[in-house]
Design a protein around this motif. Structure first.
Motif, mmCIF file in Angstrom:
data_model
loop_
_atom_site.group_PDB
_atom_site.id
_atom_site.type_symbol
_atom_site.label_atom_id
_atom_site.label_comp_id
_atom_site.label_asym_id
_atom_site.label_seq_id
_atom_site.Cartn_x
_atom_site.Cartn_y
_atom_site.Cartn_z
ATOM 1 N N VAL A 20 0.858 -1.189 0.000
ATOM 2 C CA VAL A 20 0.000 0.000 0.000
ATOM 3 C C VAL A 20 0.894 1.240 0.000
ATOM 4 C CG1 VAL A 20 -1.845 1.219 1.177
ATOM 5 C CG2 VAL A 20 -1.707 -1.248 1.313
ATOM 6 N N LEU A 22 1.136 4.849 -0.337
ATOM 7 C CA LEU A 22 0.489 6.162 -0.415
ATOM 8 C C LEU A 22 1.504 7.247 -0.751
ATOM 9 C CD1 LEU A 22 -1.997 6.078 2.580
ATOM 10 C CD2 LEU A 22 -2.335 5.338 0.254
ATOM 11 N N PRO A 71 11.618 -3.977 4.778
ATOM 12 C CA PRO A 71 11.267 -4.656 6.028
ATOM 13 C C PRO A 71 9.768 -4.825 6.211
ATOM 14 C CG PRO A 71 12.779 -2.826 6.432
ATOM 15 C CD PRO A 71 12.343 -2.725 5.019
ATOM 16 N N LEU A 72 8.964 -4.104 5.444
ATOM 17 C CA LEU A 72 7.529 -4.120 5.708
ATOM 18 C C LEU A 72 6.718 -4.868 4.654
ATOM 19 C CD1 LEU A 72 6.761 -0.562 7.119
ATOM 20 C CD2 LEU A 72 7.103 -2.690 8.317
ATOM 21 N N ALA A 75 4.395 -6.927 6.390
ATOM 22 C CA ALA A 75 3.685 -6.298 7.503
ATOM 23 C C ALA A 75 2.233 -6.038 7.122
ATOM 24 C CB ALA A 75 4.377 -5.004 7.893
ATOM 25 N N GLU A 77 -1.278 -3.865 6.401
ATOM 26 C CA GLU A 77 -1.549 -2.671 5.615
ATOM 27 C C GLU A 77 -1.374 -1.422 6.460
ATOM 28 O OE1 GLU A 77 -5.281 -4.083 4.992
ATOM 29 O OE2 GLU A 77 -4.531 -5.518 3.550
ATOM 30 N N LEU A 78 -1.757 -1.538 7.715
ATOM 31 C CA LEU A 78 -1.698 -0.382 8.591
ATOM 32 C C LEU A 78 -0.280 0.162 8.676
ATOM 33 C CD1 LEU A 78 -3.308 1.391 10.434
ATOM 34 C CD2 LEU A 78 -2.766 -0.134 12.305
ATOM 35 N N ASP A 79 0.675 -0.742 8.884
ATOM 36 C CA ASP A 79 2.061 -0.299 8.986
ATOM 37 C C ASP A 79 2.523 0.328 7.684
ATOM 38 O OD1 ASP A 79 2.649 -0.932 11.601
ATOM 39 O OD2 ASP A 79 2.939 -3.044 11.109
ATOM 40 N N VAL A 81 0.638 1.809 5.444
ATOM 41 C CA VAL A 81 -0.008 3.115 5.329
ATOM 42 C C VAL A 81 0.759 4.157 6.132
ATOM 43 C CG1 VAL A 81 -2.046 4.425 6.040
ATOM 44 C CG2 VAL A 81 -2.316 2.284 4.817
ATOM 45 N N LEU A 82 1.092 3.801 7.365
ATOM 46 C CA LEU A 82 1.802 4.730 8.241
ATOM 47 C C LEU A 82 3.128 5.145 7.643
ATOM 48 C CD1 LEU A 82 1.439 3.351 11.816
ATOM 49 C CD2 LEU A 82 0.473 5.396 10.805
ATOM 50 N N LEU A 83 3.872 4.137 7.228
ATOM 51 C CA LEU A 83 5.199 4.404 6.686
ATOM 52 C C LEU A 83 5.108 5.373 5.519
ATOM 53 C CD1 LEU A 83 8.262 3.520 6.480
ATOM 54 C CD2 LEU A 83 7.475 2.153 4.562
ATOM 55 N N ILE A 85 2.644 7.396 4.588
ATOM 56 C CA ILE A 85 2.170 8.742 4.934
ATOM 57 C C ILE A 85 3.323 9.529 5.549
ATOM 58 C CG2 ILE A 85 0.689 10.070 6.482
ATOM 59 C CD1 ILE A 85 -1.508 8.220 6.037
ATOM 60 N N GLY A 86 4.069 8.862 6.427
ATOM 61 C CA GLY A 86 5.217 9.521 7.038
ATOM 62 C C GLY A 86 6.205 9.988 5.984
ATOM 63 N N VAL B 61 -9.051 -1.578 8.971
ATOM 64 C CA VAL B 61 -8.237 -0.415 8.625
ATOM 65 C C VAL B 61 -9.058 0.516 7.738
ATOM 66 C CG1 VAL B 61 -6.091 0.381 7.619
ATOM 67 C CG2 VAL B 61 -6.177 -1.822 8.723
ATOM 68 N N GLY B 296 6.733 13.309 9.910
ATOM 69 C CA GLY B 296 7.002 12.289 8.899
ATOM 70 C C GLY B 296 8.012 11.275 9.395
ATOM 71 N N LEU B 299 6.618 9.029 12.068
ATOM 72 C CA LEU B 299 5.738 7.989 11.532
ATOM 73 C C LEU B 299 6.539 6.843 10.948
ATOM 74 C CD1 LEU B 299 2.853 9.896 9.789
ATOM 75 C CD2 LEU B 299 2.751 8.411 11.768
ATOM 76 N N ILE B 300 7.581 7.195 10.201
ATOM 77 C CA ILE B 300 8.412 6.151 9.599
ATOM 78 C C ILE B 300 9.017 5.276 10.684
ATOM 79 C CG2 ILE B 300 10.487 5.724 8.234
ATOM 80 C CD1 ILE B 300 9.830 8.306 6.709
ATOM 81 N N ALA B 303 6.367 3.080 12.253
ATOM 82 C CA ALA B 303 5.963 1.969 11.389
ATOM 83 C C ALA B 303 7.029 0.882 11.373
ATOM 84 C CB ALA B 303 5.700 2.467 9.970
#
Lengths: 274, 326, 247
Positions: A20, A22, A71-72, A75, A77-79, A81-83, A85-86, B61, B296, B299-300, B303
């Motif tokens: 995912v 984003l 690494p993800l 993992a 979807e939530l993780d 998405v977070l990554l 977006i960050g 989610v 940002g 968040l990284i 995650a």
């Protein structure tokens, strides 16, 4: 057409790799900046700048993929998405700091300005060029994925990672390459589209929904699907805005909603790809 | 036989659970000039709490949770604007009903899907509502929203003061407390337990004969109703509502708040909302770009390394200490 | 008790179940064996309703349940375990068992009373945990347990449903052989009228447990009979048992 070029890259990363992503709009934005700035400061011609944008962003994305995405893959979807977006926040902030918050404009070369007479209709040269470029890109990609060894390997790796690995495919490297390709495509899309969509640090979020919708409608990992979906949505958006200026977007969302419910794998997606 | 186990003790109130409420009350007296900000924090906590029920407990989610926040916010706004219905508490109930109904209707269809399709569908639902609010300008004020709404006194006693937010703060605190009580009860009930079951292993949940879809839709509906209450509080406390309540930014924002605090645990919403909003309040005004950059990167990092947020870090530390003590 | 009539299942051109006519009697201790890929797990998936059959029907006590969803069949008393553990990995052993027990007692949807205050659920869960010798692990999360212990939780979840028909998909796989008696003991304590069907590769366990054996090869029933008959069957020996019995 711009929608297609950006979205097809997303379809490659999200659909083929099942991630995912984003941050895809972010890569498009980076590409756009790389292209615009390299033209402005180094005086690169437009096509060269496009190539530069492609490779620069692909290179950046290789680093990011190895460091952050890899690494993800397994993992939730939530993780993911977070990554991502960050990542977008970070990209936006970096660009705002280093380049500034103002909108960037593209200086199109002489031969892409003005109108072209097609005999039956006068049309903007640049739009025509985009249509040609998009179609060429689609054919090339389709050929690449469906008809070459590397394409077959990527599809195999996505289908069954373990199996592909045991048959001697270096999945990690393959994914890195795929990711770089996807991001590079986004960069070209960002550069080509800067003229039409505009280019400023808020870009990734503003068009995120659009990119996602195109990919979702087109079906994940389906190059031709994304192509037609982009055209469909682009045309719909255009027509509806003329005849029904306020409700156009509403209609597109509603349509997407219904479509996704009826066919979760997209209009042109085959069952079981995601 | 096993003596009183962890499960049998879990739902009991612990002494430290009183702390957030005492602290909130203390803030009321200690920082009379920051109550407007405090009210926004309380609303965000409630919103994050509602998201926690679906995201943290039921494992759904969603990127479109602001749809319900917005539905609630617009419900009280439109009632006040067009029908002159200014009574706040009945407004909250109406908002909960409307948002809950939307949650129920969308949940019934959306929760057939999962993964990426679900993510997209929740996003689309929200975008749909946003466009509807934008279009129906006669009803919703369109792009400008509805400014300058006024509400009557709470219980006929306490008026909303525009400048100091004194009654808003206490009102929001009371509503949050009530909603928290609901969520806490739900989470520790058998229903809550089965939600965590759905989150942990869908296949097995079907195999023990649980009506999975029904449970998910119920959780989604309750969560939507609570988000609606949060939205209604927003409109009532601030006296206006605009399209921003329905934006992707708000959905993503509340998700970030919850994740930073730690999802799937009751107090994650508190920690996340307070930490996020304090930082935003201090940093975002002075150095907006640095704030974005920091957010940002945080968040990284979260995650990649700290999947359970701030509370999660303490939790795993505690577990480690307990283990070595054993 | 549980019966299939002409059960077929195709995945495209691949036939994984062919005209299976199978009966599981009340109180049976039945084993289903066969080489890898014979369609044993698919058969269980068809019985429990995870997969819809292409043709044929599944009957529970003479009643056609072919069209019933999985959850409804569970309510009527069909419970299963999985070949690969399917547990609530982030939850404790006790919570895992409680979820199953709550569903059986029909309180899984109850929203008001705290789960930790349901004495009936807790007592029954504690009994099951005791029976499978998981007492000291009750408060540990599944991911903290070794695989063999997780296997026992898998059984506890199925038993928590108090089934009338219990389908065990390779229950002993991954359990250290020193602990496999816990499993057999647990099954032995079940009421006699429960029908148990076990898929197992460990022939030792099969012959200790089963009163009747069905051999499945390529999705079709190859042979069926008492353990003595199966052990004596030359064809079965040649396709499957082979060295397991000769040695």
């Amino acid at each position: 057409m711009v929608l297609f070029i950006v979205s097809v890259g997303l379809s490659v990363t999200m659909g083929l790799m099942g991630f995912v992503n984003l941050a895809h709009g972010g890569f498009a934005m980076l590409g756009g900046y790389a292209i615009v700035l390299s033209m402005k400061h180094w005086g690169l011609p437009f096509p060269a700048a496009l190539a530069f944008g492609f490779f620069a962003v692909a290179a950046v994305s290789v680093v990011l993929e190895r460091l952050l995405y890899a690494p993800l893959y397994r993992a939730t979807e939530l993780d993911q998405v977070l990554l991502t977006i960050g990542l977008v926040f970070t990209m936006i902030a970096t660009l705002t700091l280093s380049v500034g918050p103002e909108t960037q404009t593209v200086e199109l070369p002489e031969w892409l300005r003005g109108q072209t007479d097609l005999g039956f209709i006068e049309y903007r040269t640049y739009s025509l060029a985009l249509i040609v470029a998009g179609t060429a890109l689609m054919i090339a990609l389709w050929f690449g994925f469906e008809r070459t060894r590397i394409g077959a390997r990527i599809r195999a790796a996505v289908d069954n990672r373990r199996m592909a690995q045991s048959m001697g495919v270096d999945v990690g490297r393959l994914f890195t390459l795929t990711f770089a390709l996807g991001s590079g495509l986004a960069a070209i899309g960002g550069g080509l589209g800067a003229e039409i969509l505009g280019l400023d640090p808020q870009y990734p979020f503003r068009y995120l929904a659009y990119f996602l919708i195109v990919v979702a409608v087109g079906g994940l990992g389906r190059i031709s699907g994304v192509f037609f979906a982009a055209i469909l949505i682009g045309v719909l958006d255009f027509v509806l805005k003329i005849y029904f200026p306020k409700g156009g977007t509403l209609f597109i969302y509603a349509l997407t909603l219904i479509l996704l419910l009826a066919r979760p794998h997209g209009l042109f997606g085959k069952k079981g790809t995601s | 036989m096993i003596a009183a186990t962890e499960l049998a003790r879990r739902h009991r109130l612990r002494w430290w659970e009183a702390l957030p409420w005492i602290a909130s009350l203390a803030c009321f007296f200690a920082f009379p000039n920051y109550l407007a900000f405090g009210t926004q924090v309380l609303i965000t906590i409630l919103f994050a709490l509602s998201l926690d029920l679906v995201l943290g407990y039921a494992g759904i989610v969603t990127l479109g949770h602001a749809a319900f926040f917005g539905a609630g916010a617009y419900t009280v706004g439109m009632m006040a604007m067009h029908w002159g219905w200014n009574e706040p508490i009945s407004g909250l109930i109406a908002a909960a009903l409307v948002a809950g109904a939307i949650g129920l209707a969308s949940g019934l269809v959306l929760l057939r899907t999962h993964g990426l399709a679900l993510l997209m569908l929740t996003l689309c639902t929200m975008a749909l509502l946003e466009q509807a609010a934008n279009m129906g300008a006669a009803w919703t004020g369109g792009f400008d929203g509805m400014p300058g709404l006024s509400f009557s006194k709470i219980l006929g006693l306490f008026g909303f003061d525009v400048l100091y937010y004194r009654s808003q703060y206490l009102y929001a605190l009371a509503v949050l407390f009530a909603c928290f009580a609901i969520v806490r009860t739900l989470v520790y009930s058998s229903f809550g337990q089965s939600l965590t079951g759905i989150r942990e292993n869908l296949l097995r949940m079907h195999a023990v004969g649980a009506p999975v879809r029904v449970r998910q839709v119920l959780a989604y509906t309750v969560s939507a109703a609570l988000a609606g209450v949060a939205g209604a509080l927003f409109t009532q406390a601030n006296g206006y509502v605009n399209l921003a309540v329905l934006s992707l930014e708000r959905s993503a924002g509340v998700m970030i708040v919850l994740i930073l605090g730690g999802y799937g645990r009751l107090y994650g919403a508190f920690v996340g909302a307070i930490a996020y909003m304090l930082l935003e309040h201090v940093l975002a005004k002075a150095y907006p770009t640095a704030w974005q950059l920091g957010l940002g990167i945080t968040l990284i990092v979260v995650a990649l390394f700290a999947r359970n947020g701030v509370i999660g870090i303490f939790d795993s530390l505690r577990r480690r200490i307990e283990r070595s003590a054993r | 008790m549980l019966e299939t009539k002409g059960l077929c299942k195709n995945f495209g051109a691949l036939e994984v179940a062919r005209e299976v006519n199978f009966r599981l009697e009340r109180g049976a201790r039945h084993a289903l064996i066969g080489p890898n890929g014979a369609g044993k797990t698919t058969f269980i998936n068809l019985l429990t309703g995870v997969l819809p059959p292409s043709r044929g029907s599944v009957l529970l006590e003479g009643e056609d349940v072919t069209l019933l969803a999985q959850a409804r069949r569970v309510k009527r008393g069909i419970a299963r375990t999985f070949q690969i553990n399917q547990l609530f990995r982030g939850l404790t052993v006790q919570e895992n068992v409680c979820i199953a027990v709550s569903e059986r007692l029909g309180v899984g949807g109850s929203m008001l009373r705290a789960a930790g205050r349901r004495a009936d659920v807790l007592d029954e869960a504690a009994r099951l945990i005791d029976m499978l010798k998981l007492g000291q692990d009750a408060d540990r999360r599944i991911i903290e347990l070794p695989y063999g212990r997780q296997r026992l939780v898998e059984i506890a979840l199925a038993l928590g449903l108090q089934p009338r028909v219990l389908l065990l998909d390779e229950p002993a796989a991954g359990i250290p052989s020193a602990e496999s008696h816990i499993l057999l003991d647990a099954i032995a304590t079940l009421p006699k009228d429960i029908a148990v069907l076990i898929i197992e590769h460990d022939m030792d366990l099969v012959f200790r447990f089963a009163e009747r054996i069905t051999v499945l090869v390529s999705g079709a029933i190859f042979a069926e009979g008492t353990p003595a008959e199966i052990a004596a069957n030359r064809e079965v020996r040649s396709v499957y048992l082979g060295s397991a019995l000769d040695g």
